[in-house]
Write an enzyme that holds these catalytic residues in place. Sequence first.
Site, PDB file in Angstrom:
ATOM      1  N   THR A  28     -10.312  -9.654  -8.082  1.00  0.00           N
ATOM      2  CA  THR A  28     -10.939  -9.250  -6.820  1.00  0.00           C
ATOM      3  C   THR A  28     -12.392  -8.867  -7.076  1.00  0.00           C
ATOM      4  O   THR A  28     -13.298  -9.232  -6.315  1.00  0.00           O
ATOM      5  CB  THR A  28     -10.187  -8.056  -6.187  1.00  0.00           C
ATOM      6  OG1 THR A  28      -8.798  -8.392  -6.078  1.00  0.00           O
ATOM      7  CG2 THR A  28     -10.732  -7.726  -4.808  1.00  0.00           C
TER       8      THR A  28
ATOM      9  N   LYS B  20       1.643  -7.634   4.956  1.00  0.00           N
ATOM     10  CA  LYS B  20       1.289  -6.426   4.208  1.00  0.00           C
ATOM     11  C   LYS B  20       2.466  -5.473   4.286  1.00  0.00           C
ATOM     12  O   LYS B  20       3.184  -5.436   5.282  1.00  0.00           O
ATOM     13  CB  LYS B  20       0.067  -5.748   4.829  1.00  0.00           C
ATOM     14  CG  LYS B  20      -0.721  -4.899   3.853  1.00  0.00           C
ATOM     15  CD  LYS B  20      -1.737  -5.742   3.083  1.00  0.00           C
ATOM     16  CE  LYS B  20      -2.589  -4.916   2.157  1.00  0.00           C
ATOM     17  NZ  LYS B  20      -3.666  -5.718   1.564  1.00  0.00           N
TER      18      LYS B  20
ATOM     19  N   ARG C 109       0.850  -1.186   0.000  1.00  0.00           N
ATOM     20  CA  ARG C 109       0.000   0.000   0.000  1.00  0.00           C
ATOM     21  C   ARG C 109       0.884   1.233   0.000  1.00  0.00           C
ATOM     22  O   ARG C 109       1.683   1.431   0.909  1.00  0.00           O
ATOM     23  CB  ARG C 109      -0.925  -0.029   1.218  1.00  0.00           C
ATOM     24  CG  ARG C 109      -1.932   1.091   1.230  1.00  0.00           C
ATOM     25  CD  ARG C 109      -3.065   0.842   2.195  1.00  0.00           C
ATOM     26  NE  ARG C 109      -3.981  -0.191   1.731  1.00  0.00           N
ATOM     27  CZ  ARG C 109      -5.255  -0.301   2.124  1.00  0.00           C
ATOM     28  NH1 ARG C 109      -5.751   0.564   2.981  1.00  0.00           N
ATOM     29  NH2 ARG C 109      -6.027  -1.266   1.663  1.00  0.00           N
TER      30      ARG C 109
END
Length: 349
Positions: free
Chosen positions: A146, A72, A36
């Site tokens: 997704t 992550k 991210r």
Amino acid sequence: MLDHEQVVVRSGRRSRLPVIVAVHSTALGPAAGGLRLWHYPDWRDGLTDALRLSAAMTAKFAVAGLPSGGGKAVVALPEGMVLDPDRRRDVLEDVADTVESLGGTYATGPDVGTGPDDMAVIGTTTRHVFCRPARLGGSGDSSPHTARGTLAALRAVSRRLYGTASLDGRRLAVAGLGRVGTELARLLAAEGAALTVTDVDQDKRKTGHELGADWVAPDEILAAPVDIVVPAALGSCLTRQSVTRLRCDAVVGPANNQLATPDVADLLHRRGVLWVPDYVASAGGVVHAVSVEVHRLSAEEARARVDAIEHTVTDLLTTADAQDLSPAQAATALVRQRLAAADPAGRSA
Ligand code: PHE
């Protein structure tokens, strides 16, 4: 208590930006989860995000039945910082160094603010990266998958609530027209659903228009009088306050970490709003990437795995009912059970 196996925070050698990698659990296998690249008021907010997002990845893989763990990466950009191409490359190389230093414990992939081209850059330094462009041997953009997986989850919910898996004629509110939200809105529109959409970016109005969707302001989307609300933007949209305004039957979407606090799941349940946990509905991207890149399945087989999210959700709702639990409680129990089976010492449960 730190329930993560490992958290790395580094000042990037080239970019001098905070590079954060959180490995929540490798109980089921090497950790995977996207990178991210996003703005935060303080880098510590980026750390908090990485901790929560990586835990959600553990749950995502556990429910999807894949032998991967949860991780992550976050690079916390100061508010307002715009990355020119050189600086972006610096950031990606800093991330790549960090991923490589973990020796395969964690593999990265795309997430909010990153895509296949960024994965290509990371891939020049480390092989622990998913979703590079197909021409470089990766599985490409994960967002269409997704979206497809979320559609599968929506079908299960629709069958449950309305007796049909078809979304033709159904009203849905899609909150967020990023890569996944836009693709999902397209799939829904193609199927004949009536859409209400929003995005914080006013330029997305055009996309909404192309889809024949009604546009509302971002702070009105949750209260839209629709059948199903689909969170497809950043997390924490479901708060104790915002769920009191819901006028829908269900909330099902691809955004990660939709709950501002865990107790909101109970509140939704008490209000009679069916909430499918985000980590169940949003698994299509990783399911596809891992199926193709780790398990070497064909495109068709990988797609079938993504579509199987419909059965996963159906089973979850059935179990929840049978045991008088909310879907969130049933999903949590399933995650615990799968982690405990892999790691009887309970280290990562
Ligand atoms: N952004 C993806 C998710 O949240 C992460 C991801 C996709 C990781 C594809 C690896 C491969 O699920």
